[in-house]
Design a protein around this motif. Structure first.
Motif, PDB file in Angstrom:
ATOM      1  N   ASP A 142       0.785  -0.979  -0.003  1.00  0.00           N
ATOM      2  CA  ASP A 142      -0.142   0.024  -0.065  1.00  0.00           C
ATOM      3  C   ASP A 142       0.991   1.288  -0.049  1.00  0.00           C
ATOM      4  OD1 ASP A 142      -2.294  -1.518   0.009  1.00  0.00           O
ATOM      5  OD2 ASP A 142      -2.629  -1.344   2.414  1.00  0.00           O
ATOM      6  N   PHE A 143       1.942   1.146   0.395  1.00  0.00           N
ATOM      7  CA  PHE A 143       2.843   2.331   0.561  1.00  0.00           C
ATOM      8  C   PHE A 143       4.168   2.378  -0.579  1.00  0.00           C
ATOM      9  CE2 PHE A 143       0.877   2.272   4.661  1.00  0.00           C
ATOM     10  CZ  PHE A 143       0.535   3.526   4.713  1.00  0.00           C
ATOM     11  N   GLU A 144       3.783   1.732  -1.699  1.00  0.00           N
ATOM     12  CA  GLU A 144       4.820   1.723  -2.807  1.00  0.00           C
ATOM     13  C   GLU A 144       5.047   3.077  -3.390  1.00  0.00           C
ATOM     14  OE1 GLU A 144       5.225  -0.416  -7.082  1.00  0.00           O
ATOM     15  OE2 GLU A 144       3.328  -0.861  -5.872  1.00  0.00           O
ATOM     16  N   TYR A 145       6.352   3.385  -3.747  1.00  0.00           N
ATOM     17  CA  TYR A 145       6.604   4.585  -4.134  1.00  0.00           C
ATOM     18  C   TYR A 145       7.713   4.613  -5.120  1.00  0.00           C
ATOM     19  CZ  TYR A 145      10.565   4.682  -1.045  1.00  0.00           C
ATOM     20  OH  TYR A 145      11.673   4.566  -0.392  1.00  0.00           O
ATOM     21  N   PRO A 146       7.761   5.476  -6.170  1.00  0.00           N
ATOM     22  CA  PRO A 146       8.775   5.611  -7.276  1.00  0.00           C
ATOM     23  C   PRO A 146      10.180   6.075  -6.846  1.00  0.00           C
ATOM     24  CG  PRO A 146       7.388   7.649  -7.623  1.00  0.00           C
ATOM     25  CD  PRO A 146       6.807   6.794  -6.486  1.00  0.00           C
ATOM     26  N   SER A 147      11.108   5.514  -7.261  1.00  0.00           N
ATOM     27  CA  SER A 147      12.548   5.886  -7.047  1.00  0.00           C
ATOM     28  C   SER A 147      13.419   5.712  -8.234  1.00  0.00           C
ATOM     29  CB  SER A 147      13.238   5.060  -5.887  1.00  0.00           C
ATOM     30  OG  SER A 147      14.678   5.306  -5.511  1.00  0.00           O
ATOM     31  N   GLY A 148      13.586   6.836  -8.968  1.00  0.00           N
ATOM     32  CA  GLY A 148      14.101   6.773 -10.186  1.00  0.00           C
ATOM     33  C   GLY A 148      13.406   6.079 -11.158  1.00  0.00           C
ATOM     34  N   ASN A 149      13.996   4.966 -11.747  1.00  0.00           N
ATOM     35  CA  ASN A 149      13.260   4.269 -12.931  1.00  0.00           C
ATOM     36  C   ASN A 149      12.386   3.007 -12.142  1.00  0.00           C
ATOM     37  OD1 ASN A 149      15.478   2.848 -12.524  1.00  0.00           O
ATOM     38  ND2 ASN A 149      15.872   2.779 -14.597  1.00  0.00           N
ATOM     39  N   ARG A 150      12.574   2.980 -11.106  1.00  0.00           N
ATOM     40  CA  ARG A 150      11.760   1.657 -10.284  1.00  0.00           C
ATOM     41  C   ARG A 150      10.935   2.162  -9.287  1.00  0.00           C
ATOM     42  NH1 ARG A 150      14.635  -0.685  -5.634  1.00  0.00           N
ATOM     43  NH2 ARG A 150      16.172   0.838  -5.104  1.00  0.00           N
ATOM     44  N   GLN A 151       9.989   1.038  -8.899  1.00  0.00           N
ATOM     45  CA  GLN A 151       9.236   1.173  -7.735  1.00  0.00           C
ATOM     46  C   GLN A 151       9.860   0.415  -6.567  1.00  0.00           C
ATOM     47  OE1 GLN A 151       7.163   3.595  -9.063  1.00  0.00           O
ATOM     48  NE2 GLN A 151       5.823   2.571  -7.824  1.00  0.00           N
TER      49      GLN A 151
END
Length: 177
Positions: A142-151
């Protein structure tokens, strides 16, 4: 013929009585409604005050006063003179650079996670975070977030006496009861 006249009279009298009764009932209801205590509910909305119409603010056009003499109508020059095109002047480069937007700052997802994750209760092998139970080693999708080009998907890695540790993107965040 006597019976027909009596019937019409009775019907007319009944209709008049019905109209009078409806009228009286309406007056009675309106009188009682006016006696009801009605309080105004306070709101947080502010009243919109209409501003006076100001053409200069609506159309901010400035025309320099003409050095030509005014004719008999009181107007100076011609319409073509008032709206003659002038060569635009480019602003200096320093002004253009100063007007550029500041660089976008990266979001501190550790702080965002800590402020949005709510630890509700603990168990030996996990905890309830925002109404869902997660075991140690389980992803908190539920708290997935983007970091650069990956999740990046945070993961519950440790249960302590009054908190849990969540690992995400190489960082560890403690969520306290």
């Amino acid at each position: 013929m006597m019976k027909k006249t009596n019937t019409n009279t009775i019907l007319a009298g009944g209709l008049a009585l019905a109209v009078f009764g409806a009228w009286s009932l309406g007056d009675y209801i309106n009188g009682n409604l006016e006696l009801l205590p009605v309080d105004r509910v306070p709101t947080n909305q502010t009243a919109v005050v209409a501003q006076p119409f100001d053409v200069k603010n609506l159309f901010p056009v400035w025309v320099a006063s003409s050095t030509k003499t005014q004719d008999q109508s009181g107007e100076s020059g011609s319409v073509d003179d008032l709206f003659a095109s002038t060569k635009p002047v480019a602003p200096p480069m320093e002004a253009v650079v100063a007007d550029m937007a500041p660089p976008v700052q990266k979001t501190d997802y550790a702080a965002v996670l800590a402020s949005h994750m709510r630890l509700e209760s603990l168990a030996v092998n996990g905890g309830f975070i925002n109404g869902k139970f997660y075991r140690v080693g389980e992803d908190i999708a539920d708290f997935e977030y983007p970091s650069g080009n990956r999740q990046v998907i945070p993961r519950l890695v440790e249960v302590r006496a009054r908190s849990v540790i969540v690992a995400h993107g190489g960082k560890r965040t403690e969520i306290v009861l």
